[in-house]
Write an enzyme that holds these catalytic residues in place. Structure first.
Site, PDB file in Angstrom:
ATOM      1  N   ASP A  32       3.090  41.405  -0.128  1.00 45.92           N
ATOM      2  CA  ASP A  32       1.921  40.672  -0.612  1.00 45.92           C
ATOM      3  C   ASP A  32       0.723  41.621  -0.789  1.00 45.92           C
ATOM      4  OD1 ASP A  32      -0.143  38.679  -0.935  1.00 45.92           O
ATOM      5  OD2 ASP A  32       1.203  37.242   0.025  1.00 45.92           O
ATOM      6  N   THR A  73      -1.000  34.589  -5.057  1.00 54.91           N
ATOM      7  CA  THR A  73       0.257  34.609  -4.305  1.00 54.91           C
ATOM      8  C   THR A  73       1.286  33.566  -4.764  1.00 54.91           C
ATOM      9  OG1 THR A  73      -0.867  35.525  -2.403  1.00 54.91           O
ATOM     10  CG2 THR A  73       1.186  34.359  -1.952  1.00 54.91           C
ATOM     11  N   ASN A  94      -2.849  29.163  -6.523  1.00 65.70           N
ATOM     12  CA  ASN A  94      -2.490  28.730  -5.170  1.00 65.70           C
ATOM     13  C   ASN A  94      -2.854  27.252  -5.029  1.00 65.70           C
ATOM     14  OD1 ASN A  94      -1.509  31.187  -4.248  1.00 65.70           O
ATOM     15  ND2 ASN A  94      -3.533  31.870  -3.571  1.00 65.70           N
ATOM     16  N   LYS A 155       3.423  33.231   5.180  1.00 67.95           N
ATOM     17  CA  LYS A 155       2.799  32.197   4.325  1.00 67.95           C
ATOM     18  C   LYS A 155       3.876  31.255   3.800  1.00 67.95           C
ATOM     19  CE  LYS A 155      -0.746  35.185   2.266  1.00 67.95           C
ATOM     20  NZ  LYS A 155      -1.228  35.763   0.985  1.00 67.95           N
ATOM     21  N   ASP A 299      -1.418  41.473   2.705  1.00 68.68           N
ATOM     22  CA  ASP A 299      -2.448  40.758   1.940  1.00 68.68           C
ATOM     23  C   ASP A 299      -3.654  40.440   2.815  1.00 68.68           C
ATOM     24  OD1 ASP A 299      -3.269  39.254  -0.559  1.00 68.68           O
ATOM     25  OD2 ASP A 299      -3.334  37.628   0.901  1.00 68.68           O
ATOM     26  N   HIS A 303      -7.256  42.062   2.128  1.00 70.92           N
ATOM     27  CA  HIS A 303      -8.464  41.259   1.904  1.00 70.92           C
ATOM     28  C   HIS A 303      -9.583  41.671   2.851  1.00 70.92           C
ATOM     29  CE1 HIS A 303      -7.409  38.321  -1.122  1.00 70.92           C
ATOM     30  NE2 HIS A 303      -6.256  38.078  -0.529  1.00 70.92           N
ATOM     31  N   ASP A 346       3.415  40.521  -5.302  1.00 68.59           N
ATOM     32  CA  ASP A 346       3.002  39.304  -6.007  1.00 68.59           C
ATOM     33  C   ASP A 346       1.710  39.496  -6.795  1.00 68.59           C
ATOM     34  OD1 ASP A 346       1.601  39.602  -3.619  1.00 68.59           O
ATOM     35  OD2 ASP A 346       1.440  37.452  -3.261  1.00 68.59           O
ATOM     36  N   HIS A 484      -8.143  39.539  -5.527  1.00 69.90           N
ATOM     37  CA  HIS A 484      -7.291  39.756  -6.707  1.00 69.90           C
ATOM     38  C   HIS A 484      -7.278  38.468  -7.499  1.00 69.90           C
ATOM     39  CE1 HIS A 484      -4.401  37.412  -4.335  1.00 69.90           C
ATOM     40  NE2 HIS A 484      -4.816  38.133  -3.320  1.00 69.90           N
TER      41      HIS A 484
HETATM   42 ZN    ZN Z   1      -0.494  37.407  -2.455  1.00 66.38          ZN
HETATM   43 ZN    ZN Z   2      -4.463  37.609  -1.388  1.00 62.43          ZN
END
Ligand code: ZN
Ligand code: ZN
Length: 544
Positions: A32, A73, A94, A155, A299, A303, A346, A484
């Site tokens: 991710d 994602t 998402n 996730k 991810d 972030h 992703d 992103h």
């Molecule tokens: Zn992602």
């Molecule tokens: Zn993300």
């Protein structure tokens, strides 16, 4: 009779030979937020047997791109495993605004199911909003559902969407209990292997250690300083520096969520994936099985800290070891080498504006609530409507959802409303364009090479009515860390490596799109391509 026997033997032999050419297991790994350049930026700090093994002994497509936006994602994982884009698979973000329900919906939400093995609301997820088949579904359909398909990720969307509608199981992390869980969509109770894993309380053990760097800080020469104002903090922290006191952070949080934002999350995922292969006997049946495993922690780390952070580099150095463990396990589990692995991401990530702007690079923070206000004010003024008039129902995924009731009341159209708001929004330096989705059907701006990304990113029933387009380098996030979602290189260019049975060694530098992965695997397995796929087979990956 003798001739018949020879013929029959020949048929059996040929059929046998064809069967044997298929791998017993396909492992699809998604990292991710892994940008393609991370493979090379951190190369010298990787050990042997992980990323280096994949690249050196596998087939690397070094120009693999997302062919749509938003690069988030849910859509990313879906596109990898379905060979199609939001336009068709329906995972338009998402979250997106559901006009019928009058509210935002989550891509994997499903209030008709509940948790298995965990906190009830942590399990209200299924693939019901996915509109096409995943490669996992096609594998299972090809032999009347005898292939097994399992999804695993911290996730839930990254576990559920790749594994498709007919998966034998999808598992994700319950941060309240610290357990791997599933939902009643898949099963009534957790299999014994999963229960046994949960009993080991690995999250507790992993969270009892501080996060220290793998090498002395001075060795991270490709990164910025450890102490940076452009990096986010964990709850209770005062500076974003090593060593990160994970036990103290865990105490401050009062749950197991810290594991998501540390390399320990990747370790936990790897361990559970190995238990799944063993517990489900993946690759031990008559037909090819699939394990979709996604590493979510990179991810969360990306972030919080951004691409220049030592934390991000260290996350990949530690992930490299987890990848090595997984590959070593596969080698031992399949001594004949009859398995295939692919690894991709992703989406990528943008540079942190506050950091690169110091070097005069154009970038900044997008403010969608301000853009919505600007657009709403322009519409109210134009139509002489009161302050309570609401022309825009929702803004999400860089799109405006207009209020059709207001359009009716003021006898206007989406196209006209866009013409009204456009001059105001175009005054902002970061805004490059505002256009109604109906433009995508008229072939306007045919010379914009990115225009097809908007076509493939627009789902007519789920996306908004107009796209707000911004300049490269700008992003929507806190001022610290990164995000992103754009159609641009840093978000769209991801690694893609194939490895294992019948995979050629080499590098392909030609243009590859993310929707090409599922058709390439389907073509190799000689099964139907996923039903919505429009990608092409990447030539040269597998030996003929
Ligand atoms: Zn992602
Ligand atoms: Zn993300």
């Amino acid at each position: 009779m003798k001739r018949l026997l020879i013929l029959m033997l020949a048929v059996v032999f040929t059929a046998g030979a064809q069967q044997a050419e298929r791998p017993k297991l396909v492992v699809g790994i998604v990292v991710d937020q892994m940008r393609y350049d991370y493979l090379y930026r951190f190369w010298d700090m990787f050990g042997e047997g992980g990323f280096k093994e994949l690249v050196k002994n596998g087939y690397s497509c070094t120009s693999t791109h997302y062919n749509y936006l938003p690069t988030f994602t849910g859509p990313g994982h879906t596109s990898i495993f379905t060979g199609t884009a939001p336009w068709m698979h329906g995972i338009a973000g998402n979250n997106w605004f559901d006009r019928e329900l009058g509210r935002s919906v989550y891509c994997a939400e499903d209030k008709t199911v509940t948790a298995v093995g965990g906190t009830p609301e942590q399990g209200e997820y299924s693939p019901r909003r996915l509109l096409v088949n995943s490669i996992a579904d096609e594998m299972r359909i090809s032999n009347s559902f005898k292939s097994k398909a399992i999804g695993i990720a911290i996730k839930e969307r990254s576990s559920i969407l790749p594994a498709g509608h007919s998966a034998n199981g999808a598992y994700w992390f319950d941060e309240i209990l610290g357990n791997w869980i599933s939902s009643t969509y898949y099963m009534k109770e957790l299999p014994k292997w999963a229960e046994d894993f949960n009993k080991k309380k690995r999250p507790e053990q992993l969270l009892s250690q501080k996060w220290e760097t793998s090498y002395p800080l001075a060795k991270y020469t490709m990164c910025g300083p450890d102490d940076s104002d452009h990096e986010g903090l964990f709850k209770g922290q005062t500076r974003p520096v090593f060593p990160h006191d994970i036990p103290a952070i865990t105490k401050a949080l009062g749950n197991f969520s810290a594991i998501e934002g540390t390399p320990m999350g990747s370790t936990l995922t790897k361990e559970f994936a190995i238990e799944a292969i063993k517990g489900e006997n993946l690759g031990k049946g008559e037909f090819t099985d699939l394990l979709a495993v996604s590493f979510s922690s990179p991810d969360y780390i990306g972030h919080r800290y951004g691409p220049q952070a030592i934390e991000t580099a260290d996350c990949y150095i530690k992930l490299d070891r987890d990848i090595k463990d997984l590959l070593d396990f596969l080698k031992a589990q399949f001594p004949k080498g009859d398995y295939v692995v692919f690894l991709t991401a992703d989406h990528g990530a943008a540079e942190v504006p506050g950091f690169v702007r110091q070097n005069h690079i154009d970038c900044g923070m997008l403010d969608f609530s301000a853009y919505t206000k600007t657009a709403e004010t322009a519409l109210r003024n134009h139509f002489n409507a009161g302050d309570e008039a609401k022309f825009i129902l929702n803004t999400n995924n860089y799109q405006f959802y207009f209020n059709y009731e207001m359009a009716k009341k003021y006898k206007t159209t989406v196209e006209e409303m866009v013409e009204i708001i456009k001059p105001e929004l175009m005054k902002l330096p970061e805004i490059r364009d505002v256009f109604p989705v109906s433009d995508l059907e008229r072939g306007t701006s045919a010379f914009d090479p990115l225009r097809s990304k908007f076509v493939f990113g627009t789902n007519k029933k789920r996306s908004g009515d107009a796209w707000l387009v911004y300049n490269p380098g700008w992003l929507s996030h806190d001022t610290k860390g990164t995000s992103h979602g754009s159609p641009y290189e840093y978000d769209a260019h991801v690694p893609l490596v194939f490895y294992g049975m019948n995979v050629n060694k080499g590098e392909y530098r030609g243009h590859v799109e993310i929707t090409d992965i599922a058709p390439t695997i389907a073509n190799y397995l000689k099964i139907m391509f996923p039903n919505g796929s429009f990608g092409r087979v990447i030539e040269g990956v597998f030996k003929k």
